[in-house]
Each structure stands twice: as C-alpha cells, then as structure tokens.
Motif scaffolding. Structure first.
Motif, short mmCIF file in Angstrom:
data_model
loop_
_atom_site.label_atom_id
_atom_site.label_comp_id
_atom_site.label_asym_id
_atom_site.label_seq_id
_atom_site.Cartn_x
_atom_site.Cartn_y
_atom_site.Cartn_z
N ASP A 69 0.82 -1.21 0.00
CA ASP A 69 0.00 0.00 0.00
C ASP A 69 0.86 1.26 0.00
N CYS A 70 1.98 1.19 0.67
CA CYS A 70 2.90 2.33 0.70
C CYS A 70 3.44 2.64 -0.70
N LEU A 71 3.79 1.58 -1.44
CA LEU A 71 4.31 1.77 -2.79
C LEU A 71 3.26 2.38 -3.72
N GLU B 168 12.72 8.41 -1.82
CA GLU B 168 12.53 8.26 -0.37
C GLU B 168 11.71 7.00 -0.05
N THR B 169 10.71 6.72 -0.87
CA THR B 169 9.86 5.55 -0.64
C THR B 169 10.65 4.26 -0.83
N LEU B 170 11.37 4.15 -1.93
CA LEU B 170 12.15 2.94 -2.20
C LEU B 170 13.29 2.79 -1.19
N GLY B 171 13.78 3.93 -0.66
CA GLY B 171 14.86 3.87 0.33
C GLY B 171 14.44 3.26 1.66
N ARG B 172 13.10 3.14 1.88
CA ARG B 172 12.63 2.54 3.13
C ARG B 172 12.85 1.04 3.16
N PHE B 173 13.01 0.43 1.99
CA PHE B 173 13.10 -1.03 1.92
C PHE B 173 14.45 -1.43 1.33
N SER B 174 14.95 -2.54 1.80
CA SER B 174 16.19 -3.07 1.25
C SER B 174 15.92 -3.72 -0.11
N LYS B 175 16.97 -3.92 -0.88
CA LYS B 175 16.84 -4.58 -2.18
C LYS B 175 16.31 -6.00 -2.01
N LYS B 176 16.72 -6.65 -0.93
CA LYS B 176 16.26 -8.02 -0.65
C LYS B 176 14.75 -8.03 -0.40
N GLU B 177 14.26 -7.04 0.34
CA GLU B 177 12.81 -6.95 0.60
C GLU B 177 12.03 -6.72 -0.68
N LEU B 178 12.50 -5.79 -1.53
CA LEU B 178 11.78 -5.45 -2.74
C LEU B 178 11.67 -6.62 -3.70
N MET B 179 12.65 -7.50 -3.69
CA MET B 179 12.64 -8.64 -4.60
C MET B 179 12.03 -9.89 -3.97
N ASP B 180 11.57 -9.79 -2.72
CA ASP B 180 10.95 -10.92 -2.02
C ASP B 180 9.44 -10.82 -2.23
N ARG B 181 8.87 -11.70 -3.06
CA ARG B 181 7.45 -11.60 -3.40
C ARG B 181 6.52 -11.97 -2.24
N GLN C 96 7.68 2.01 -10.00
CA GLN C 96 8.87 2.16 -10.83
C GLN C 96 8.51 2.75 -12.20
N THR C 97 7.34 2.43 -12.71
CA THR C 97 6.91 3.00 -13.99
C THR C 97 6.69 4.51 -13.87
N PHE C 98 6.03 4.92 -12.79
CA PHE C 98 5.87 6.37 -12.55
C PHE C 98 7.23 7.04 -12.44
N ARG C 99 8.17 6.36 -11.79
CA ARG C 99 9.50 6.95 -11.62
C ARG C 99 10.24 7.06 -12.97
N VAL C 100 10.13 6.03 -13.79
CA VAL C 100 10.79 6.06 -15.10
C VAL C 100 10.21 7.17 -15.97
N ARG C 101 8.87 7.30 -15.97
CA ARG C 101 8.25 8.37 -16.76
C ARG C 101 8.71 9.74 -16.28
N ASN C 102 8.83 9.91 -14.98
CA ASN C 102 9.30 11.18 -14.42
C ASN C 102 10.75 11.44 -14.81
#
Length: 582
Positions: A265-267, A292-305, A317-323
């Motif tokens: 929900d945060c993402l 700042e949002t992505l910095g709250r989570f580690s890379k391991k967390e983000l890739m853990d489904r 990430q799509t919103f970020r790429v477009r920006n």
C-alpha cells in the motif's frame, strides 16, 4: 376425563418445548463464539496488524482445516484469511476466500452476508469490473439497511466505504447535498458525500486494519483525479488546482495511516502521489518522493514476493521512469533503473495471466516498456547511441509479440526469458524494404514511428492520424476513397519516404488503425488494387506478429490446409470463394 385430557396435552406440549430447547441449546452454542476462539482471533488480528502475514495465514488455514468450533468463529477465520490475501495482493485467493466466507455467513446472520458482499464488491472494484462491483455493492447496502440492528457484529465503515467507492458507477436519483468551491458535476458531489460518510463512520467505528483506512483515502483521492482526467489542455484551471491539492492531501492522510510493514500500500500511494507532481511538472519533487519511498526497503525486501507484490512495485517504478524522462540525464541513475527493470522481467511473465484483468494495465507498466524508455533516453545522451536504441526497440518488440502471443496461447510457459532481437527482422529485410513500429501510449513515441531498415533503426516524425476506417469503406465512392486514402498516405508515409526515398515495400505492425490492406497493390487483389495514390510501386503489408512473420522457422506447415479445397455440403466449393479466386 376432559380435565385429565387437557392436563395430558399441556404436559405433552411442555415436554416437546423442553425437548426442542434441549435440541437448540447446542445449536446456539455452535453459533456463538467461545472465549477461547475470541482469544485466537484477537491473536491472529494482532499478527496481521504486525505484518506477520505468513504466520497468520498458516494459523488461519489450520483453524479452517480443523472445522471445529462455532460458525461465528469459522466465519471470522475466513474473513481474516481474505484480509491476509488482500494485504498480499493475491487476488484470486482473496476472491476464493470471500466465497468460502459467504457459505458460512448464509448459515449465520444476513448482516454477515452483507459484509461478504461488500468484500466481493471491493474485489471487483479493485479489478476494475464496474458492473460486478456495483451489483455486489447494492446487495451489501440493501442487506445492511434491512438488518442494521445487528451492525455491531461487522465492519460498518467498510460497507459504507465500498458503497462510496462504487458510487462512481451508480445512476443518481437524488440531488446532491455537498457544496464545494469548484464547479463539478452533481453525480460527483453525491459521490463525495458518500466518501465523507465513510470517513465519518470510520471515526465513529475505527477500522480494525489501518491499510483499509488508507485505501479509503486513496480511493477518495483517485475520484478527485477523475475530475481532471480530460483537462490536459488546461493544466492551470481552478478545478485542476483544487483537485490536485485535495488528492495530494488525501494521499498524505492515507500514507499516515500505514504501518511500516504495509509495503504494498505504501508503494501504491507513494507512486500516485509522485505521479501528481510529475503531471504538475514538479519533476525534482516527484523524484524525491520515489527515492525516499524505495529507500525505506532493502533490495532483498523489494525482490521478495512474500513481502512486496510485483504489481505495486512495477507501478511505482513506472511512474519513476516516466518522471525521469523530464529530468536532466543522469547516467548512474539510468543504469541503476535499467538494472532493476531487467531483474523484474521474470516477475512480469510469472504474474501475467491472460484470463484475468489486473488493477493496472500490465502492458503499460511492463518492465519491457520501461526498458524501452530508459534505453532510448540513454541512446540520446551517450556514444554508440544506435546500439542502445536497437536494444530498446528489441525490448518493445519482445513485449508486443509475446504479450499478444500469450493472450492466444494461455498455457504457454517460457523455459527462459523471451527476447527478440530486431536484427532478425533486419536480416530478412531487403535494401528497399522497411518495417514500421507504432505504439500510442508512450511518451517517447508520441507523434513518432520507429522505422527499421536493413541497416538502421530510427524515429520518424509523423502525426499517425487515420482518415479511413472500416465503417466508411463500404459507403465511399471510388473517388472519395482515393481522396481520403491519398490524404491518409500523405499524413502517415510521406515522412517515411523522405527518410527512405527508395522504399518499395512497407511492413506495418498490427497496432495501426487504418485500412491499409485496401491500399496494397498485389497482396489482396481488391477493386482498388491499381490505384496510383499508394506511391507508385510501394506495397503495404500488415504484420500482426513480428516474431512469427520474420522468423526463419515456420511454425505451421502450410500444406496442412488449403482454403481453396473447403467444400460446403451439396456444393463443389464455398460460394464466397468464387469471387476471391477469380
């Protein structure tokens, strides 16, 4: 004798009543929840609130499998299990759990059925099936109002929240009572009233799950953005300014409700909040929100489904790429984003289900679309740019071909990640041929085509507007058709001829909206085959699947079927084939 008979009948009636009471007592005890069950449910709720979804799911499944205890407890187990799946965004399991809860609710009390209907409406709204969401929302509110004397048993704010959300799809019969400081349609005012009611009931009966409260604010903010979805030409209108401000404030309120473990929900909320800043051209502020949002989570967390679902992550990430397309080029950040998108390609194919609709368009939010944007921008700012652009187009071709292929072959599973190199197309092209790739919903392809020739790949400016459409073809005279077709040809292909003046054959990808098959000279044999407007000897061919069309291996033995030998019973051949093969 009469008195004795009457006394006997009375005693017989009393004994029957006692017998019936003795029969119903264990039934009532089965209905109501014991103290031990209440303790178990409270502990499970605490685990969900603490973000311990795997432990809560395992305990709930054990309780359900045991199939013991009261009906009220069994309903609570299934209801909580659906909450767990919703938090994890496992939508098929969420709906299945709702259906199981409905079976138990029907044996309990209609007020529980109303709550389950609200859950099902919530699911269909989340999946963007407005008709189904409206049906279940109406059922939920109808039952709730009829049996609201028992409303303390269920999550009342949730029922109102769902009713408010689905008000977007509802015909309005009553005048609005909301008075806002901007001119908006009456049905929107009424819809906002129901959101205000949901917030009021949330304050009166606080939500058990803070992510539900966040979802309420998110839905309310989205409805404000719906007001200005067609206001691109007037970004500074009073309505747009107010709508963006209200939506931004509501997203902030939603984020404030979330616990640290509500990652999905945060993402989503952060992505939407950042997208508002992109739309209002505050690109630096948007990038700060994403980072700042992505910095709250580690890379391991983000890739853990089991902790972060693929869809919320790829949407942010799509919103970020477009920006990033509007920010000054930063090689380090671009390479970092490219690396992340490459890692997410496997998740994309695993999450893709051709039989289901997603809350977000998987085509637009695909890692392959994002890779196209990133690699294209990289090609504009670094040496050997054509190499990067070739890879960008290859990523787009891979997405377009395999995405549509899977929609037709739903059971297909890839042993390895699919990748289609455009060099395979270039290898098949002759010196005087080109392949045109067009796509509408992409910032970098706005008013452009991609032209692939045997030796190069590049953008070609073009309006990509079609004057011809299939509905007009049958009613047009030859002169009118020729005039419109020539204008069509000028708008869409003169730019190609300027870039590639010796072209003799043009392959057009399947996204084009024009009736180009009527413009060809030698492939369909229509009555317009010899018209001169097509640029003398240019031949246009529509390609629906680049992978299949330009592949060196033939997947189908054409000798297996020849339409010329199809026969209708009692006749030598099909009637329509006579004209086709004259």
């Amino acid at each position: 004798m009469g008195a004795l008979g009457t006394k006997a009948q009375v005693m017989k009636g009393i004994s029957r009543s006692l017998l019936l009471l003795g029969f119903l007592l264990p039934y009532f005890s089965v209905l109501s929840m014991s103290n031990e069950e209440q303790t178990i449910i409270s502990s499970i709720e605490n685990k969900i609130q603490a973000g311990q979804f795997n432990q809560a799911e395992a305990q709930l499944k054990r309780c359900i499998k045991a199939n013991t205890g009261s009906l009220e407890a069994n309903y609570a187990y299934r209801k909580l299990l659906s909450k767990v799946f919703l938090h994890q965004q496992i939508f098929d399991k969420y709906l299945k759990s709702c259906d199981q809860a409905l079976k138990v609710a029907r044996r309990l009390d209609p007020i529980y059925v109303a709550e389950v209907y609200a859950n099902k409406a919530y699911y269909w709204h989340y999946m963007m099936w407005s008709d189904s969401a409206l049906v279940y929302s109406n059922k939920a509110m109808r039952l709730f109002r009829k049996h609201q004397s028992s409303k303390e048993k269920i999550d009342v704010p949730f029922v109102y929240e769902v009713y408010a959300i689905t008000f977007l799809y509802r015909p309005i019969d009553e005048p609005p009572r909301a008075h806002l400081d901007v001119p908006i349609p009456d049905f929107k005012r009424t819809q906002f009233q129901w959101f205000d009611s949901a917030i009021y009931y949330q304050q009166k009966f606080p939500f058990k799950f803070s992510s539900d409260q966040a979802m309420l604010y998110r839905s309310y903010a989205n409805r404000w953005l719906d007001l200005v979805s067609g206001e691109r030409r007037n970004p500074n209108s009073p309505l747009q300014i107010v709508a963006f401000k209200r939506a931004n404030d509501l997203y902030d309120k939603g984020l404030a409700c979330l616990k640290p473990w509500h990652r999905n929900d945060c993402l989503i909320l952060s992505g939407l909040k950042g997208a508002i800043h992109t739309y209002t051209k505050k690109y630096k502020e948007a990038e700060d929100i994403f980072a700042e949002t992505l910095g709250r989570f580690s890379k391991k967390e983000l890739m853990d489904r089991s902790k972060v679902a693929f869809q919320p992550l790829i949407v942010l990430q799509t919103f970020r790429v477009r920006n990033s397309l509007f920010l000054p080029y930063n090689r380090k950040k671009t390479d970092e984003l490219i690396s992340q998108m490459r890692m997410l390609r496997g998740d994309f194919w695993r999450s893709f289900d051709a039989g289901s609709d997603y809350p977000y368009d998987p085509y637009k939010t695909s890692p392959y679309s994002n890779l196209f944007n990133l690699l294209t921008k990289k090609s504009m700012h670094e040496q050997h740019g054509e190499t990067f652009f070739s890879e960008a187009v290859s990523q787009l071709l891979t997405l377009k071909s395999y995405f549509h292929y899977l929609k037709n072959w739903k059971d297909r599973a890839f042993k390895s990640l699919p990748f289609y190199d455009l060099k395979r197309i270039q290898h098949r092209l002759k010196k005087d041929e080109c392949f045109l790739l067009m796509q509408i919903d992409n910032e970098l392809l706005d008013e452009k085509k991609i032209m692939i020739t045997k030796s190069s790949v590049k953008f070609v400016n073009s309006s990509i507007r079609g004057l011809l459409n299939e509905r007009l073809i049958d009613t047009l005279s030859f002169r009118a058709f020729e005039r419109k077709s020539y204008a069509d040809y000028q708008q869409n292909f003169e730019s190609v001829l300027r870039a590639f003046p010796n072209v003799k054959k043009v392959y057009i990808n399947y996204d084009d909206k024009n009736a180009y098959e009527l413009m060809v000279q030698d492939t369909l044999g229509t009555s317009y085959a010899n018209a001169n407007y097509v640029g003398k000897s240019i031949n246009f061919v529509r390609v629906y699947d680049a992978v299949d069309y330009f592949s060196t291996e033939k997947s189908l033995n054409l000798s297996q079927m020849d339409v010329r030998f199809l026969k209708q019973k009692g006749q030598s051949h099909l009637n329509f084939m006579q004209d086709f093969f004259k």
